[in-house]
Design a protein around this motif. Structure first.
Motif, PDB file in Angstrom:
ATOM      1  N   SER A  59      -4.220  -6.495  -0.516  1.00 43.68           N
ATOM      2  CA  SER A  59      -3.275  -5.378  -0.585  1.00 43.68           C
ATOM      3  C   SER A  59      -2.491  -5.384  -1.892  1.00 43.68           C
ATOM      4  O   SER A  59      -2.466  -6.367  -2.626  1.00 43.68           O
ATOM      5  CB  SER A  59      -2.323  -5.395   0.612  1.00 43.68           C
ATOM      6  N   LYS A  60      -1.857  -4.258  -2.158  1.00 38.05           N
ATOM      7  CA  LYS A  60      -1.040  -4.090  -3.355  1.00 38.05           C
ATOM      8  C   LYS A  60       0.420  -3.891  -2.941  1.00 38.05           C
ATOM      9  O   LYS A  60       0.716  -3.107  -2.058  1.00 38.05           O
ATOM     10  CB  LYS A  60      -1.507  -2.902  -4.173  1.00 38.05           C
ATOM     11  N   GLU A  96       0.870  -1.177   0.000  1.00 35.53           N
ATOM     12  CA  GLU A  96       0.000   0.000   0.000  1.00 35.53           C
ATOM     13  C   GLU A  96       0.909   1.229   0.000  1.00 35.53           C
ATOM     14  O   GLU A  96       1.707   1.378  -0.899  1.00 35.53           O
ATOM     15  CB  GLU A  96      -0.991  -0.041   1.166  1.00 35.53           C
ATOM     16  N   ASP A  97       0.869   2.071   1.023  1.00 35.69           N
ATOM     17  CA  ASP A  97       1.708   3.272   1.064  1.00 35.69           C
ATOM     18  C   ASP A  97       2.896   3.150   2.013  1.00 35.69           C
ATOM     19  O   ASP A  97       3.587   4.119   2.272  1.00 35.69           O
ATOM     20  CB  ASP A  97       0.868   4.483   1.486  1.00 35.69           C
TER      21      ASP A  97
END
Length: 92
Positions: free
Chosen positions: A80-81, A62-63
């Motif tokens: 999630s990425k 994510e971030d």
């Protein structure tokens, strides 16, 4: 757990042009192991000979920068990425 790994343009030759790859993993390290299993050779561009993240590669879940978390042990929540971002250098 299914996660999505975003593949930078420079590494898409390993993934037959795919910009994103879905994997079932629980950590970033497991995601890279699965990625290497599906796309042999890709992890040599992300990890060094000791299996650690190359210094010019940034990885985010994510971030969150994984270097500020548990590095390759960073947990990847369901859905999630993971973004793999090579550092860019150069000048004028």
């Amino acid at each position: 757990m299914p996660v999505t790994v975003r593949i930078p343009t420079v590494l898409r030759t390993y993934t037959a042009g795919a910009a994103e790859v879905s994997l079932n993993t629980g950590t970033v390290g497991e995601a890279f192991t699965a990625l290497e299993g599906d796309f042999p050779g890709i992890c040599s561009r992300i990890l060094d000979d000791d299996g650690k993240l190359r210094r010019f590669i940034n990885v985010y879940v994510e971030d969150q920068d994984i270097r500020g978390a548990d590095s390759l042990g960073t947990v990847t929540p369901d859905g999630s990425k993971i973004s793999v971002i090579p550092a860019v250098a150069g000048g004028c």
